[in-house]
Write a protein that holds these residues in place. Sequence first.
Motif, PDB file in Angstrom:
ATOM      1  N   VAL A 379      43.965  62.150  57.195  1.00 42.30           N
ATOM      2  CA  VAL A 379      42.905  61.178  56.918  1.00 42.30           C
ATOM      3  C   VAL A 379      43.536  59.818  56.627  1.00 42.30           C
ATOM      4  O   VAL A 379      44.430  59.701  55.776  1.00 42.30           O
ATOM      5  CB  VAL A 379      42.034  61.630  55.734  1.00 42.30           C
ATOM      6  N   ASN A 380      43.061  58.801  57.315  1.00 43.66           N
ATOM      7  CA  ASN A 380      43.535  57.429  57.121  1.00 43.66           C
ATOM      8  C   ASN A 380      42.533  56.683  56.251  1.00 43.66           C
ATOM      9  O   ASN A 380      41.374  56.522  56.632  1.00 43.66           O
ATOM     10  CB  ASN A 380      43.684  56.732  58.480  1.00 43.66           C
ATOM     11  N   ILE A 381      42.962  56.246  55.070  1.00 45.92           N
ATOM     12  CA  ILE A 381      42.061  55.580  54.128  1.00 45.92           C
ATOM     13  C   ILE A 381      42.387  54.096  54.076  1.00 45.92           C
ATOM     14  O   ILE A 381      43.526  53.708  53.797  1.00 45.92           O
ATOM     15  CB  ILE A 381      42.170  56.193  52.717  1.00 45.92           C
ATOM     16  N   LEU A 382      41.396  53.284  54.368  1.00 47.66           N
ATOM     17  CA  LEU A 382      41.548  51.833  54.399  1.00 47.66           C
ATOM     18  C   LEU A 382      40.813  51.233  53.207  1.00 47.66           C
ATOM     19  O   LEU A 382      39.585  51.137  53.207  1.00 47.66           O
ATOM     20  CB  LEU A 382      40.987  51.262  55.712  1.00 47.66           C
ATOM     21  N   THR A 383      41.540  50.867  52.158  1.00 46.50           N
ATOM     22  CA  THR A 383      40.914  50.234  50.993  1.00 46.50           C
ATOM     23  C   THR A 383      40.750  48.741  51.242  1.00 46.50           C
ATOM     24  O   THR A 383      41.336  48.176  52.173  1.00 46.50           O
ATOM     25  CB  THR A 383      41.760  50.480  49.730  1.00 46.50           C
ATOM     26  N   ASN A 384      39.944  48.108  50.400  1.00 48.56           N
ATOM     27  CA  ASN A 384      39.620  46.679  50.564  1.00 48.56           C
ATOM     28  C   ASN A 384      39.028  46.393  51.934  1.00 48.56           C
ATOM     29  O   ASN A 384      39.220  45.318  52.500  1.00 48.56           O
ATOM     30  CB  ASN A 384      40.867  45.810  50.343  1.00 48.56           C
ATOM     31  N   HIS A 385      38.303  47.345  52.478  1.00 46.94           N
ATOM     32  CA  HIS A 385      37.656  47.195  53.786  1.00 46.94           C
ATOM     33  C   HIS A 385      36.160  47.464  53.627  1.00 46.94           C
ATOM     34  O   HIS A 385      35.722  48.611  53.648  1.00 46.94           O
ATOM     35  CB  HIS A 385      38.238  48.174  54.805  1.00 46.94           C
TER      36      HIS A 385
END
Length: 702
Positions: A379-385
């Motif tokens: 799982v690729n988690i993109l914060t501040n998005h």
Amino acid sequence: MSNIKITIDGMELCADETKTVMQVAEEADIYIPHLCHHKDLHDVGGCRLCVVDIQGKEEAQTACTTKVQPGMIVKTKSEKLDEMRRLSMELMLANHVDDCTTCPKYLKCELQSLIQYLGVSTSRLRRTLNAVTVDTGNPLIVRDLNRCVACGRCVRACRDIRGVGILEFAKNEEERTYVGVKDNLTLENANCRFCGACVEVCPTGALQDKAGVFKEGNRNDVLVPCKNECPAGINVPKYVRFIKEGNYDEAAAVIREKAPFPKSLGLVCMRFCESACKRSGLNGAVSIRDLKRFASEVDSYKWKERAFKKESTNKKVAVIGSGPAGLTAAYYLAKLGHAVDVYEKLPVAGGMLSAGIPDYRLPREIVESEIDLIREVGVNILTNHKVDSIAKLKDQGYDAVLVAVGTDKGVRIPIPGANLKDVHVNIDFLRKDVTHLDIEMKKTVAVLGGGNVAFDCARTAKRLGSEVIVVCLEGEGKMTASPEEIEEAREEGIQIYNNRTFVKVDENDGKVTGIVCREVEDFHFDENKKLVLNIKEDSEHTIPAEMIIFATGQKADLDSFGELELSQRGLVSINDSYHTNIEGVFAVGDAVTGTASVIQGIAGARKAASNIDIYLGGDGAIEEELSVEQPLDPNIGLEEGFSHKECSHYSCVPVEERIHNFDLMTVGLDQESAKCEASRCLQCDLRPKLTKMKFWTEYKVK
């Protein structure tokens, strides 16, 4: 062991020579009347209802105790046999209460079914009823000897199946046989294990579960209330039993089969399982959440060896929101072979787990350790998005989108002064450090609301040095916060004002000085779900405070997703497959249900992930067996003092050690206390293993 040929009512059957006539008939779906017989119990032939004629035998034989022999010819029906059965039944009924309609087993009673089958009437016999007071004094079980026919099933189940042996035959002053408890003790003082086997095998209403012990529903589900009430369906008895046996890795694996956040759940789960725990009617529920915490804390992750991970499907899924629902769905979708990107508007992943629940209840490093395992599966988690448009997101090549934004927008009650500088909403206050929101603490703080989030705000403010009060609409004992939250808040010096409605925020030259309230005598919601208050006359007053925190509810932030169809409650509308009104767009979690618990979010996310996989061409199969098979020993044995056994209680560090910091305040179990607490389990999952007896109408040949 060899097979022989016998004939029953003209039907030639191949039979195992070690079996009885009754057993062979049942295997062939041939009905022979019976009452004391039960498939799981050794037979005694006491009721004499299963009498049959066997060629070459002068006397009728009881089918349940007669072993088959080569060439045996059996006849189950004749006027002589019917007369014998009717006489046996009438003798049993002579001391049986007449009124069946008041019995909980009415229309579900084996005895009643037999009366119908045999056409029995007691009109020709002198009734010898000897009314006995119904015994409701035992926990969990009601004993009504007026309905007992002394078939002995309960005695044999208690003694031979469970190995407890506290039920026995006795005689009263009139020399009538009845089923009593050893030494005439109460069930709890006789060391009953309250497994329910006696109730399960009772063919009449003589033994009953107390009203409210089980809900209505599928038998195999409701008989195990802890598992049935867990939204994710975690097999609670299985992991509790593993802990009792000292097999902690397997206990952790059982929990992992249904939930990727076991450590978090071990600290903040709403404990639906404990509320349903049958032992709560005895001397307190098993501390299931603490056992979950213990298992997750000692987990060595051997379950990873059994976890599935499918080959790539070349499908891409976007998940909006990294709370427990979003990350759970992402976890399973990645395991199913899809490429998954999770978009999170905050600087940290985890949603309310990381940015909402205070560290003293759930340390952020625990959440991060569980999120790392979710990243491990791809799982690729993109914060501040922050996602501003579903359409634009779909244009990036995603085959499906899951909206899991939660309800992270606080609600201000529209009263005068609600927008003053030092008036805040719950979510903003709880995540002020994550969002770098400049909130200046004041000497006195009033938190408005009576739920767990309100107490999170209050106890956080207390730890930041303020004097805190909680003001809520609900009365004492009616607040939705958990009892321990309320008790601990009081220990920490937080004062609670119940039965208040809010009029306005009091202020002086723009500075908050208090909350103006009125006392509420009672309230209800009308047919349109509108709040109706009965306000105490001349009760308006001001509670001083320099800061106000609204903790009266939360809603989903859906301003950027105008294309989504919403319900009247302002939540995302979905169909049974979690599909929204937009093709390829699904939704799950609090944005769909309203604010719920972590475990409810996880449960919904599992279903959503399965449906998304089916939409993408998969089979939707997310179930996995991470734990080994667990043989169930029905012989639980006698244990002295079992009913009164106490081991562990929920506990936290002393108030003076917790009030000035955000360190984890709850105390976990050690191995000894965990094994002891697990041994308090009533093992409710053993009861559905007992054979459910068929009625005569269910047999093919009758």
